[in-house]
Design an enzyme around this catalytic site. Structure first.
Site, PDB file in Angstrom:
ATOM      1  N   TYR A  92      -4.800 -21.811  39.024  1.00  0.00           N
ATOM      2  CA  TYR A  92      -3.747 -21.414  40.144  1.00  0.00           C
ATOM      3  C   TYR A  92      -3.708 -22.734  40.774  1.00  0.00           C
ATOM      4  CZ  TYR A  92      -3.068 -16.521  38.875  1.00  0.00           C
ATOM      5  OH  TYR A  92      -2.791 -15.534  38.404  1.00  0.00           O
ATOM      6  N   ASN A 115       6.762 -12.075  37.121  1.00  0.00           N
ATOM      7  CA  ASN A 115       7.081 -12.427  35.968  1.00  0.00           C
ATOM      8  C   ASN A 115       7.416 -11.201  35.005  1.00  0.00           C
ATOM      9  OD1 ASN A 115       7.933 -13.694  33.464  1.00  0.00           O
ATOM     10  ND2 ASN A 115       5.498 -14.285  32.871  1.00  0.00           N
ATOM     11  N   CYS A 123       2.510 -16.433  31.752  1.00  0.00           N
ATOM     12  CA  CYS A 123       1.850 -16.246  33.116  1.00  0.00           C
ATOM     13  C   CYS A 123       0.031 -16.123  32.723  1.00  0.00           C
ATOM     14  CB  CYS A 123       2.168 -15.185  34.077  1.00  0.00           C
ATOM     15  SG  CYS A 123       2.523 -13.763  33.385  1.00  0.00           S
ATOM     16  N   HIS A 124       0.010 -15.571  31.447  1.00  0.00           N
ATOM     17  CA  HIS A 124      -1.421 -15.298  31.250  1.00  0.00           C
ATOM     18  C   HIS A 124      -2.142 -16.727  31.081  1.00  0.00           C
ATOM     19  CE1 HIS A 124       0.587 -15.930  27.359  1.00  0.00           C
ATOM     20  NE2 HIS A 124      -0.444 -16.461  26.905  1.00  0.00           N
ATOM     21  N   GLU A 150      -4.563 -17.442  21.322  1.00  0.00           N
ATOM     22  CA  GLU A 150      -3.655 -18.698  21.466  1.00  0.00           C
ATOM     23  C   GLU A 150      -4.596 -19.830  21.100  1.00  0.00           C
ATOM     24  OE1 GLU A 150      -1.591 -18.991  25.163  1.00  0.00           O
ATOM     25  OE2 GLU A 150      -0.037 -17.690  24.140  1.00  0.00           O
TER      26      GLU A 150
END
Length: 162
Positions: A92, A115, A123-124, A150
């Site tokens: 963040y 979101n 956002c993850h 991912e």
């Protein structure tokens, strides 16, 4: 309002759209029978197809038209989230520096939490400065699953900060 439902490894996704834009992609823990009835259109079907490709590791970016309601600040945060590449989570604090607003970490985290475009607006990919998985409306187990997915998809093996 049009809705498609998609079974995924992280639960059932509901994909909502009007005639122009997909407005929400949300994950549900409820049994499928407790979810809204499907009423698909071209956009929800396209989004479901692209999300299916994501879960099959054949797509990491989405190009269907989407738009969610939010304040000007929230829109800026969501736009910046789109610039975080898959497999490279950031903190963040790093996100606030990217946005040239280093004192707005809490406001950025709050916007991140609003979101409604799960996975699509990633956002993850934002984690705590210590590398801990924090703050995911879909549940931390989903955040962990998405980051691991991912990392495998991008063949980099990274689920934490560099």
């Amino acid at each position: 309002m049009f809705i498609s439902l998609l079974e995924t490894p992280v639960g059932v996704l509901s994909i909502e759209a009007d005639d122009e834009y997909v407005s929400a992609v949300m994950c549900h823990d409820e049994p499928r029978g407790d979810l809204p009835e499907e009423c698909p259109n071209t956009l929800t079907t396209l989004a479901a197809d692209q999300l299916r490709e994501y879960f099959m590791s054949k797509r990491s970016l989405f190009d269907f038209p989407f738009k969610q309601k939010g304040t000007e600040f929230q829109q800026k945060v969501w736009t910046e989230l789109l610039n975080i590449p898959p497999g490279y989570p950031i903190s963040y604090a790093a996100l606030s520096r990217r946005m040239r607003n280093p004192l707005a970490i809490r406001a950025i985290a709050a916007a991140n939490g609003k979101n409604n475009m799960m996975i699509v607006v990633p956002c993850h990919r934002v984690i705590g400065s210590s590398g801990e998985l924090v703050g995911y409306a879909g549940g931390l187990w989903r955040k962990k699953w998405l980051l691991e997915h991912e990392a495998k998809m991008m063949q980099i093996g990274q689920t934490t900060l560099l």
